[in-house]
Design a protein around this motif. Structure first.
Motif, short mmCIF file in Angstrom:
data_model
loop_
_atom_site.label_atom_id
_atom_site.label_comp_id
_atom_site.label_asym_id
_atom_site.label_seq_id
_atom_site.Cartn_x
_atom_site.Cartn_y
_atom_site.Cartn_z
N ASP A 167 0.82 -1.22 0.00
CA ASP A 167 0.00 0.00 0.00
C ASP A 167 0.85 1.26 0.00
OD1 ASP A 167 -2.33 -1.45 -0.06
OD2 ASP A 167 -2.74 -1.27 2.09
N MET A 168 2.09 1.17 0.47
CA MET A 168 2.94 2.34 0.57
C MET A 168 3.81 2.53 -0.68
SD MET A 168 3.98 1.86 4.54
CE MET A 168 4.77 3.42 4.83
N LEU A 169 3.73 1.57 -1.60
CA LEU A 169 4.53 1.64 -2.82
C LEU A 169 3.64 1.97 -4.01
CD1 LEU A 169 6.65 -1.58 -2.31
CD2 LEU A 169 7.37 0.77 -1.90
N GLU A 170 4.24 2.57 -5.02
CA GLU A 170 3.55 2.76 -6.28
C GLU A 170 4.17 1.83 -7.30
OE1 GLU A 170 2.82 6.60 -7.83
OE2 GLU A 170 2.55 7.48 -5.85
N THR A 171 3.35 0.96 -7.85
CA THR A 171 3.84 0.01 -8.84
C THR A 171 3.93 0.71 -10.19
OG1 THR A 171 2.76 -1.77 -7.64
CG2 THR A 171 3.39 -2.22 -9.91
N LYS A 172 5.04 0.49 -10.87
CA LYS A 172 5.26 1.13 -12.16
C LYS A 172 5.86 0.09 -13.11
CE LYS A 172 7.27 5.48 -13.73
NZ LYS A 172 8.06 6.63 -13.30
N VAL A 173 5.50 0.17 -14.35
CA VAL A 173 5.96 -0.79 -15.34
C VAL A 173 6.75 -0.07 -16.43
CG1 VAL A 173 5.23 -2.44 -17.10
CG2 VAL A 173 4.01 -2.31 -14.94
#
Length: 168
Positions: free
Chosen positions: A141-147
């Motif tokens: 929840d504290m991370l932003e997933t990026k591709v």
């Protein structure tokens, strides 16, 4: 005993009293003592009472007898909430059936539904929410997933299409 604001304890006591008037057997507890609610056991609460269809968030256990275990699981699912559930039994086949079919975020075998360790996912389904507590889930929840998608990088022939698309 659980500590609650006096107004919350009064609301729970009112709900329990209404449930008892509707035919539920109060086997033990159920009285407000200031900001405390006595733990209580209710037997055969009608399915249309708040004690059965709402999340009380109080020390309440609802007991129901059954003849058909699968029908009991079906009745247990007949509500809008599904935070945690407990089943108390020695029959592992029924325990696995309960785990697979009870609509709750977790099923505890022979323990309270509030039993947990930090590393396990804890949370509900339906109107109980979809989030999970626990170290991994808080970190997610504290991370932003990026591709980053890369095609034809480096000295690879640049004329090759990227998944069928010509990049100009």
């Amino acid at each position: 005993m659980s500590i609650w604001p006096k107004s919350s304890a009064a609301t729970v006591e009112k709900s329990v009293n209404e449930t008892v008037k509707a035919g539920t057997k109060l086997l033990v507890g159920g009285k407000q003592k200031g900001a405390f609610m006595e733990p209580m056991i209710l037997e055969d609460a009608p399915f249309d009472t708040d004690a059965k269809k709402e999340e009380i968030f109080s020390p309440v256990i609802l007991l129901y007898s059954y003849n058909d275990f699968k029908e009991a699981v079906k009745k247990a699912n007949n509500m809008h909430y599904g935070l945690q559930a407990s089943v108390f039994m020695h029959d592992l086949n029924k325990a696995f059936y309960a785990f697979e079919h009870i609509e709750a975020g977790g099923v505890c075998l022979n323990d309270l539904p509030s039993m947990r360790v930090d590393s396990q996912p804890y949370g509900g389904i339906k109107d109980s929410g979809i989030q999970r507590e626990g170290v991994k889930y808080v970190m997610d929840d504290m991370l932003e997933t990026k591709v980053l998608v890369m095609c034809n990088v480096g000295n690879v022939a640049m004329a090759l299409p990227c998944h069928g698309l010509e990049i100009g």
